[in-house]
Write a protein that holds these residues in place. Structure first.
Motif, short mmCIF file in Angstrom:
data_model
loop_
_atom_site.label_atom_id
_atom_site.label_comp_id
_atom_site.label_asym_id
_atom_site.label_seq_id
_atom_site.Cartn_x
_atom_site.Cartn_y
_atom_site.Cartn_z
N LYS A 198 -10.99 10.89 9.17
CA LYS A 198 -11.89 10.37 8.14
C LYS A 198 -11.23 9.28 7.32
N ARG A 199 -12.05 8.50 6.67
CA ARG A 199 -11.53 7.50 5.76
C ARG A 199 -10.75 8.15 4.63
N LEU A 200 -9.64 7.51 4.25
CA LEU A 200 -8.90 7.96 3.07
C LEU A 200 -9.70 7.60 1.83
N SER A 201 -9.63 8.45 0.85
CA SER A 201 -10.29 8.18 -0.41
C SER A 201 -9.23 7.76 -1.41
N TYR A 202 -9.21 6.49 -1.72
CA TYR A 202 -8.14 5.95 -2.56
C TYR A 202 -8.60 5.92 -4.00
N PRO A 203 -7.92 6.66 -4.87
CA PRO A 203 -8.40 6.76 -6.25
C PRO A 203 -8.06 5.53 -7.07
N ILE A 204 -8.98 5.10 -7.90
CA ILE A 204 -8.72 4.02 -8.84
C ILE A 204 -9.08 4.51 -10.22
N GLY A 205 -8.09 4.50 -11.09
CA GLY A 205 -8.33 4.96 -12.45
C GLY A 205 -7.27 4.37 -13.35
N ALA A 206 -7.30 4.75 -14.60
CA ALA A 206 -6.39 4.16 -15.57
C ALA A 206 -4.93 4.45 -15.21
N ARG A 207 -4.68 5.63 -14.69
CA ARG A 207 -3.29 6.03 -14.51
C ARG A 207 -2.93 6.37 -13.07
N THR A 208 -3.80 6.05 -12.12
CA THR A 208 -3.50 6.45 -10.76
C THR A 208 -2.36 5.63 -10.18
N ARG A 209 -1.50 6.31 -9.46
CA ARG A 209 -0.37 5.67 -8.79
C ARG A 209 -0.53 5.88 -7.30
N PHE A 210 0.09 5.03 -6.52
CA PHE A 210 -0.16 5.05 -5.09
C PHE A 210 0.02 6.42 -4.44
N SER A 211 1.24 6.96 -4.50
CA SER A 211 1.47 8.14 -3.67
C SER A 211 0.85 9.40 -4.25
N ILE A 256 6.52 1.07 -7.61
CA ILE A 256 6.29 0.20 -8.76
C ILE A 256 6.60 0.95 -10.05
N THR A 257 6.12 2.18 -10.10
CA THR A 257 6.32 2.99 -11.30
C THR A 257 7.80 3.14 -11.63
N ALA A 258 8.59 3.48 -10.60
CA ALA A 258 10.03 3.66 -10.81
C ALA A 258 10.69 2.35 -11.20
N SER A 259 10.24 1.26 -10.60
CA SER A 259 10.84 -0.04 -10.91
C SER A 259 10.56 -0.44 -12.35
N LEU A 260 9.33 -0.20 -12.79
CA LEU A 260 8.99 -0.56 -14.16
C LEU A 260 9.77 0.30 -15.16
N ALA A 261 10.05 1.53 -14.77
CA ALA A 261 10.80 2.43 -15.66
C ALA A 261 12.15 1.83 -16.00
N ARG A 262 12.75 1.09 -15.07
CA ARG A 262 14.05 0.46 -15.33
C ARG A 262 13.96 -0.60 -16.41
N PHE A 263 12.77 -1.04 -16.69
CA PHE A 263 12.60 -2.04 -17.73
C PHE A 263 12.01 -1.41 -18.99
N GLY A 264 12.16 -0.10 -19.05
CA GLY A 264 11.75 0.60 -20.27
C GLY A 264 10.27 0.89 -20.35
N ILE A 265 9.59 0.74 -19.22
CA ILE A 265 8.14 1.00 -19.25
C ILE A 265 7.87 2.32 -18.55
N ASP A 266 7.59 3.35 -19.33
CA ASP A 266 7.40 4.64 -18.71
C ASP A 266 5.92 5.02 -18.64
N ASP A 267 5.06 4.14 -19.13
CA ASP A 267 3.63 4.37 -18.93
C ASP A 267 2.93 3.02 -18.90
N TYR A 268 1.93 2.94 -18.05
CA TYR A 268 1.11 1.72 -18.04
C TYR A 268 -0.29 2.09 -17.60
N LEU A 269 -1.24 1.25 -18.00
CA LEU A 269 -2.65 1.53 -17.74
C LEU A 269 -3.30 0.39 -17.00
#
Lengths: 250, 250
Positions: B86-99, B176-189
């Motif tokens: 079946k087709r994958l259902s890829y979530p899109i939301g404020a805080r969804t991350r790829f994996s 991406i999330t881990a990479s941004l964390a190295r720049f002090g960004i631990d949350d993004y929307l």
DNA sequence: TCAATTTGTCTATTGATATAGACAACTATA
DNA sequence: TATAGTTGTCTATATCAATAGACAAATTGA
């Protein structure tokens, strides 16, 4: 006077999609993203043919399809000009409603009720509305139009017992929101939306006044009351060449 | 043993989309919505030909395209069987991350960094990031894969001054999330998302391992810090035959 | 008025798409 | 081991898609 650019990327042969169709798609896309504004002139046919590496007659096939569709206007001796405007940006969010969402982009918009019927709920409709499979539901078939062009085609299902007469209300008011208000629902939210895309089928072509080969965006959504009670299950189709979906706060 | 149904609606002639391509699309769609499960048998070629009102050889063209694509497997004397799910259902939301978003649907998923570069910001990238046009930005080209199949292809732009070295971080971490964390960004929307669909171009075909004529969903989004500061501008492409987008709370 | 530019029409030819029919090769099962 | 049902291969033909070239018709500007 030539304004705008067209993507230089190549086209695919032996793909099952004819070259004229691919070129027509590229021109539509260029218009949609604003590379060609209203009344702008396309590059001459020979220039387009060279850019895409095809014969001039192939370009002419693409253009004549878009002329038939009302997107372009060709004038002998002068050039070929863009008639239609940029793609509409259709908002999708928790509280977006049809006509309020398109304000500012269009001068006129309305919903037409095409048909209504009572039928037993299919599996997915029953699931979406939290009903037993086969329970009676009312189906409303509607078309959204903006500035005289169809921009959406939707089927909405409502529990028949609770919303008896919503078809008449819809025919009278031309608004889902107003019709639901008659049943004491003055606010509702979009609970879930699933989005996909496919080629337009015969029904889409007729309903949305498209040419064969067009692409439609499809949303399947459930609307609920603020306390989470399912009200409406809907499937909507949008012509990708005329509409893009803008996701706002859900 | 025949399971599942195929839409009976007719196909369009002289549309610029060949009949075999249209039939291939219908079969893909039927699989995607679950009408045919993994290992199910398609109806025999003669039955399909009759249903769509075309010659058996035309059906065979459609099937052989899907066999080349790895969706079907034909066995002489036995039948034609569904390989892919079946087709994958890829979530899109404020805080969804790829994996995290694909957990449960796949056994394995990861992001591959294909390329990175520093370039002057184009008009739309500059607008999205709130920079001056031409300011230096870092572009990361990535591909998302799930169970060994490409499910997304994205380009992301970051302000070069602020995120110098994010390419190396991305190559190391694959996130991406881990990479941004190295720049002090631990949350993004996710601030905004615009959605459209079109035919796959040459780049999409290569990047996502598609056959010509396929459809891609395109999202253009801006990610911001919780206080509204733009971090990333991105354009992603999803193969419509393998992925649907599930919109959750933004 | 003339020349350059552009779209419109025509003929001819080639290659891809679709139809039609026949039969071979393979599988499952009665 | 027949037989029915299925996919695989072949030939032939018709139609659509694309190329190629030539010239007509209309517009614009020098």
């Amino acid at each position: 006077m030539i304004v705008g650019r067209l993507a230089a990327d190549s086209i695919e042969r032996r793909s099952g999609v004819s070259l004229w169709r691919q070129i027509a798609d590229k021109i539509l896309h260029a218009i949609a993203i604003g590379d060609f504004t209203e009344n702008a002139a396309l590059p001459p046919e020979v220039a387009l043919a060279e850019r895409y590496g095809v014969n001039r007659h192939t370009v002419r096939s693409a253009i004549s399809a878009l002329v038939r569709e009302g997107v372009l206007r060709a004038e002998q001796g002068r050039g070929t000009f863009v008639l239609s405007r940029k793609r509409l940006s259709y908002p999708i969010g928790a509280r977006t409603r049809f006509s309020t969402g398109l304000q500012g982009q269009t001068t006129e918009r309305h919903i037409v009720l095409l048909a209504s019927s009572i039928e037993p709920a299919s599996q997915r409709v029953a699931e979406g509305l939290g009903l037993a499979r086969g329970a009676d539901v009312i189906r409303l078939e509607t078309r959204g139009e903006a500035d005289g062009r169809p921009v959406s085609r939707a089927a909405g299902w409502f529990e028949a017992r609770r919303f008896a007469g919503i078809d008449a209300a819809m025919a009278q008011t031309g608004s889902i929101t107003a019709s639901l208000a008659r049943f004491g629902i003055d606010d509702y939210l979009r609970q879930s939306t699933v989005l996909s895309a496919r080629h337009a089928d015969a029904a889409d072509l007729a309903d949305l006044d498209l040419l064969p080969g067009a692409i439609v965006l499809v949303t399947v959504a459930v609307n609920v009351t603020p306390d989470g009670q399912p009200i409406q299950f809907s499937e909507s189709r949008f012509p990708a060449e005329r509409v893009e979906l803008k996701l706002s706060a859900l």
